[in-house]
Design an enzyme around this catalytic site. Structure first.
Site, mmCIF file in Angstrom:
data_model
loop_
_atom_site.group_PDB
_atom_site.id
_atom_site.type_symbol
_atom_site.label_atom_id
_atom_site.label_comp_id
_atom_site.label_asym_id
_atom_site.label_seq_id
_atom_site.Cartn_x
_atom_site.Cartn_y
_atom_site.Cartn_z
ATOM 1 N N CYS A 172 -2.451 -2.909 7.782
ATOM 2 C CA CYS A 172 -1.900 -3.570 6.367
ATOM 3 C C CYS A 172 -1.096 -4.424 6.247
ATOM 4 O O CYS A 172 -0.990 -5.670 5.911
ATOM 5 C CB CYS A 172 -2.295 -2.691 5.313
ATOM 6 S SG CYS A 172 -3.667 -1.846 5.384
ATOM 7 N N ASP B 197 0.881 -1.440 0.426
ATOM 8 C CA ASP B 197 0.636 -0.009 -0.327
ATOM 9 C C ASP B 197 0.561 1.116 -0.126
ATOM 10 O O ASP B 197 0.661 2.439 0.748
ATOM 11 C CB ASP B 197 -0.795 0.362 1.177
ATOM 12 C CG ASP B 197 -1.385 -0.826 1.318
ATOM 13 O OD1 ASP B 197 -1.971 -2.027 0.171
ATOM 14 O OD2 ASP B 197 -2.393 -0.997 2.113
ATOM 15 N N LYS C 256 -6.420 -4.551 -3.079
ATOM 16 C CA LYS C 256 -7.510 -5.278 -1.808
ATOM 17 C C LYS C 256 -8.439 -4.264 -1.637
ATOM 18 O O LYS C 256 -8.178 -3.406 -1.121
ATOM 19 C CB LYS C 256 -6.419 -5.858 -1.502
ATOM 20 C CG LYS C 256 -5.884 -5.181 -0.174
ATOM 21 C CD LYS C 256 -4.694 -4.905 0.454
ATOM 22 C CE LYS C 256 -3.721 -4.713 1.274
ATOM 23 N NZ LYS C 256 -4.088 -3.520 1.940
HETATM 24 N N1 TIU Z 1 -2.986 0.529 3.972
HETATM 25 C C1 TIU Z 1 -2.893 0.310 5.684
HETATM 26 O O1 TIU Z 1 -2.464 0.056 6.445
HETATM 27 N N2 TIU Z 1 -4.430 1.278 5.895
HETATM 28 C C2 TIU Z 1 -5.123 1.685 6.187
HETATM 29 O O2 TIU Z 1 -5.964 2.049 6.828
HETATM 30 N N3 TIU Z 1 -3.570 1.914 8.107
HETATM 31 C C3 TIU Z 1 -3.963 2.928 9.009
HETATM 32 O O3 TIU Z 1 -3.315 3.081 9.916
HETATM 33 N N4 TIU Z 1 -4.820 3.599 8.815
#
Ligand code: TIU
Length: 220
Positions: free
Chosen positions: A162, A24, A129
Site C-alpha cells: 500500500c 493503513d 480506501k
Molecule cells: N496496507 C497494505 O499494505 N495492504 C496489504 O494487503 N499489504 C500486504 O502486504 N499484504
C-alpha cells in the site's frame, strides 16, 4: 522552508502545502488474527513500526501539517471489493469472513481500527480506501488539491504494497513525496529495502526517502 537531508537529494517543503499520510496502521495488518496474518504473514515483522509512526505523527502535528490516516477496509456489503481480490489466496478466512478481529478487512470491525499508538485525533482525516493505493476510488486527490497540498510525507504499512502503490500514484499526479524509511515496514525486510531503493533510484524516479531523524532535525 524546512529542508530534509534526503535521498536522492534535499527535500524542501512548505508546511502549509504538505500533508503527512500514514498508511493503513490497522490491527488487520499489525496484529495476529487480522488480514495480514490470514495471508500467511509473520506480523511480528512489523513490531516497532507503530511506535515510529507515533513519533512521526507527533512531529507532523507539531508542525501543523495536514494529517491523513488511510485505512484499507471494505464496505460492509463488500460492494467495493473486487471478486478477484476476495478470491486471491483462496483463504479459509478471507475478506468479509468472521475472524478473530471481526470480519476481515471490513469497515467498522475491530481489525479495521487503528492500532492504539496511531489513532487519529479529532480534526484529522480518515480516508477509507478499497484498494492498495490511497488515490484509487477515493477523493484523496481532490482533497489535496482543494487544500493546496503539493508535498506528501508518507509512512505506514506495508512498504511494498500500500505504501509503494500510494507513492507511485502520488508521483504520477505531480505530488512530491518523501518516504520515511524507519516509519514503514514490510512482512519481508528485503522487499522494504528494495522499495526504498526503487523510490530514490534514477534521480528519485518515484520520490525521496529519509529516516525520521532527518525530519526531526530539518530546519529552515
Ligand atoms: N496496507 C497494505 O499494505 N495492504 C496489504 O494487503 N499489504 C500486504 O502486504 N499484504
Amino acid at each position: 522552508m524546512p529542508t530534509v537531508p534526503a535521498r536522492p537529494g534535499p527535500f524542501r517543503f512548505d508546511a502549509r502545502r504538505t500533508a503527512l499520510v500514514v498508511i493503513d496502521m490497522q490491527r488487520d495488518f499489525l496484529e495476529p488474527g487480522g488480514f495480514g496474518a490470514m495471508l500467511g504473514n509473520d506480523v511480528a515483522q512489523l513490531d516497532g513500526v507503530a511506535a515510529q509512526c507515533a513519533r512521526l505523527l507527533d512531529w507532523g502535528r507539531g508542525l501543523g501539517l495536514r494529517i491523513i490516516h488511510t485505512q484499507e477496509a471494505h464496505a460492509r456489503d463488500l460492494s467495493d471489493c473486487p471478486p478477484a481480490k476476495r478470491a486471491r489466496g483462496n483463504l479459509a478466512c478471507g475478506i468479509g469472513d468472521a475472524g478473530p478481529l471481526g470480519r476481515v478487512l471490513v469497515e467498522g470491525e475491530p481489525g479495521a481500527d487503528f492500532v492504539p499508538e496511531c489513532r487519529p485525533l479529532p480534526g484529522e482525516t480518515v480516508l477509507r480506501k478499497p484498494g492498495k493505493g490511497a488515490f484509487f476510488a477515493t477523493s484523496l486527490e481532490q482533497q489535496l488539491r482543494y487544500a493546496g497540498i503539493t508535498h506528501l510525507i508518507v509512512g505506514g504499512v506495508t512498504t511494498e504494497v500500500c505504501v509503494q502503490t500510494t507513492l507511485r500514484e502520488a508521483n504520477d499526479r505531480g505530488f512530491d513525496a518523501l518516504l520515511v524509511e524507519d516509519c514503514t515496514g514490510s512482512y519481508f525486510p528485503e522487499f522494504k529495502r528494495a522499495t526504498i531503493e526503487m523510490v530514490v533510484a534514477q534521480g528519485g524516479i518515484v520520490g525521496w526517502a529519509a529516516p525520521l531523524r532527518a525530519l526531526l532535525d530539518a530546519r529552515d
